[in-house]
Design a protein around this motif. Structure first.
Motif, PDB file in Angstrom:
ATOM      1  N   SER A   1       0.829  -1.208   0.000  1.00  0.00           N
ATOM      2  CA  SER A   1       0.000   0.000   0.000  1.00  0.00           C
ATOM      3  C   SER A   1       0.863   1.258   0.000  1.00  0.00           C
ATOM      4  O   SER A   1       0.372   2.351  -0.252  1.00  0.00           O
ATOM      5  CB  SER A   1      -0.929   0.010   1.216  1.00  0.00           C
ATOM      6  N   GLU A   2       2.161   1.094   0.302  1.00  0.00           N
ATOM      7  CA  GLU A   2       3.073   2.249   0.280  1.00  0.00           C
ATOM      8  C   GLU A   2       3.843   2.315  -1.038  1.00  0.00           C
ATOM      9  O   GLU A   2       4.914   2.929  -1.103  1.00  0.00           O
ATOM     10  CB  GLU A   2       4.047   2.193   1.460  1.00  0.00           C
ATOM     11  N   MET A   3       3.313   1.708  -2.085  1.00  0.00           N
ATOM     12  CA  MET A   3       4.050   1.692  -3.350  1.00  0.00           C
ATOM     13  C   MET A   3       4.352   3.098  -3.860  1.00  0.00           C
ATOM     14  O   MET A   3       5.401   3.356  -4.446  1.00  0.00           O
ATOM     15  CB  MET A   3       3.288   0.913  -4.414  1.00  0.00           C
TER      16      MET A   3
ATOM     17  N   ILE B   1      13.844   1.033   0.650  1.00  0.00           N
ATOM     18  CA  ILE B   1      13.258   0.316   1.795  1.00  0.00           C
ATOM     19  C   ILE B   1      12.484   1.336   2.622  1.00  0.00           C
ATOM     20  O   ILE B   1      12.994   2.421   2.935  1.00  0.00           O
ATOM     21  CB  ILE B   1      14.347  -0.330   2.682  1.00  0.00           C
ATOM     22  N   HIS B   2      11.244   0.975   2.936  1.00  0.00           N
ATOM     23  CA  HIS B   2      10.483   1.755   3.911  1.00  0.00           C
ATOM     24  C   HIS B   2      10.103   0.806   5.032  1.00  0.00           C
ATOM     25  O   HIS B   2       9.584  -0.287   4.769  1.00  0.00           O
ATOM     26  CB  HIS B   2       9.229   2.360   3.288  1.00  0.00           C
ATOM     27  N   CYS B   3      10.425   1.171   6.274  1.00  0.00           N
ATOM     28  CA  CYS B   3      10.049   0.297   7.378  1.00  0.00           C
ATOM     29  C   CYS B   3       9.826   1.113   8.647  1.00  0.00           C
ATOM     30  O   CYS B   3      10.051   2.326   8.674  1.00  0.00           O
ATOM     31  CB  CYS B   3      11.097  -0.799   7.593  1.00  0.00           C
ATOM     32  N   HIS B   4       9.356   0.408   9.650  1.00  0.00           N
ATOM     33  CA  HIS B   4       9.077   1.032  10.936  1.00  0.00           C
ATOM     34  C   HIS B   4      10.054   0.470  11.962  1.00  0.00           C
ATOM     35  O   HIS B   4       9.645  -0.078  12.987  1.00  0.00           O
ATOM     36  CB  HIS B   4       7.629   0.782  11.348  1.00  0.00           C
ATOM     37  N   ALA B   5      11.339   0.535  11.645  1.00  0.00           N
ATOM     38  CA  ALA B   5      12.372   0.055  12.570  1.00  0.00           C
ATOM     39  C   ALA B   5      12.156   0.732  13.928  1.00  0.00           C
ATOM     40  O   ALA B   5      11.972   1.953  13.988  1.00  0.00           O
ATOM     41  CB  ALA B   5      13.740   0.403  12.007  1.00  0.00           C
TER      42      ALA B   5
ATOM     43  N   ASN C   1       5.939  10.843  12.524  1.00  0.00           N
ATOM     44  CA  ASN C   1       4.805  10.033  13.002  1.00  0.00           C
ATOM     45  C   ASN C   1       4.580   8.769  12.180  1.00  0.00           C
ATOM     46  O   ASN C   1       3.458   8.279  12.074  1.00  0.00           O
ATOM     47  CB  ASN C   1       3.516  10.875  13.007  1.00  0.00           C
ATOM     48  N   HIS C   2       5.670   8.264  11.592  1.00  0.00           N
ATOM     49  CA  HIS C   2       5.467   7.102  10.714  1.00  0.00           C
ATOM     50  C   HIS C   2       6.634   6.104  10.740  1.00  0.00           C
ATOM     51  O   HIS C   2       6.491   5.017  11.279  1.00  0.00           O
ATOM     52  CB  HIS C   2       5.212   7.630   9.296  1.00  0.00           C
ATOM     53  N   GLY C   3       7.785   6.452  10.186  1.00  0.00           N
ATOM     54  CA  GLY C   3       8.858   5.465  10.096  1.00  0.00           C
ATOM     55  C   GLY C   3      10.062   6.027   9.372  1.00  0.00           C
ATOM     56  O   GLY C   3      10.347   7.230   9.457  1.00  0.00           O
TER      57      GLY C   3
HETATM   58 ZN    ZN Z   1       4.878   2.739   6.752  1.00  0.00          ZN
END
Ligand code: ZN
Length: 211
Positions: free
Chosen positions: A79-81, A98-102, A161-163
């Motif tokens: 959904s974050e394409m 890379i998108h992540c919530h480390a 507020n996200h990652g």
């Molecule tokens: Zn995200």
């Protein structure tokens, strides 16, 4: 039907390997985090809402990079394409995102606090300062509108507020930067809990920042 010649199984394998590594390092949780590679006119990206530890080759989405028509993969893309496609538009020099919530980086992002230190030479030398892009609603173009200018000049950016969003010339470099930044955020957090980090002199800081 996807012609066999356009499927780059190396790219698919790289995404699977990177996902396993991110999972083993605790950088993605069960539903969040996405990885993509842009190569030879195609975008290879992780599917929506699938655990990164259990992905299989056929689950990696393959899209035509220009039309975003999906030509491979049994599930819809992340959904974050948009975050990925807009990153590639803003940075023609990159081939991996890379998108992540480390956890530690995301904790900084929730506080809208950049990751910076005058006490940690490696941090200053390698990353200077990890900046925070203002909040944009996840899954919408707003998320990247706020981040675009920072992403043009930085390979790792916190999304308020996200990652975290990391980009680079290949997916291994992007993975290493994500790992390294998470480690730095963790060390800085621990140092604050243990005592007061001892800042180096401005001259000494400048030596590393100028490198
Ligand atoms: Zn995200």
């Amino acid at each position: 039907m996807l012609e066999e010649k356009v499927i780059d199984f190396t790219a698919v394998k790289e995404i699977l390997d990177v996902c396993l590594r991110l999972d083993s390092k605790g950088l993605v949780n069960a539903y969040e985090g996405n990885v993509s590679i842009k190569r030879d006119g195609y975008l290879y990206i992780t599917p929506a809402s699938k655990n990164k530890a259990f992905l299989k080759e056929e689950m990696i989405c393959i899209l035509e990079a220009d039309s975003l028509k999906q030509v491979g993969g049994i599930f819809p893309p992340s959904s974050e394409m948009l975050l990925h496609t807009l990153s590639y538009q803003a940075r023609p020099d990159i081939a991996g995102v890379i998108h992540c919530h480390a956890p530690y980086l995301t904790a900084f992002a929730l506080c809208n606090k950049p990751v910076e230190s005058k006490a940690y030479p490696e941090m200053m030398g390698n990353f200077k300062k990890i900046q925070v892009a203002p909040y944009g609603r996840p899954g919408t173009p707003a998320i990247f509108d706020e981040a675009r200018e920072l992403v043009k000049k930085n390979d790792v950016v916190l999304l308020a507020n996200h990652g975290v969003l990391a980009v680079g010339k290949d997916i291994w470099t992007v993975m290493n930067k994500t790992e390294a930044c998470e480690s730095i955020a963790k060390v800085l957090t621990l140092a604050e809990q243990i005592g007061k980090p001892v800042n180096l002199s401005d001259d000494e800081c400048q030596f590393f920042i100028a490198k």
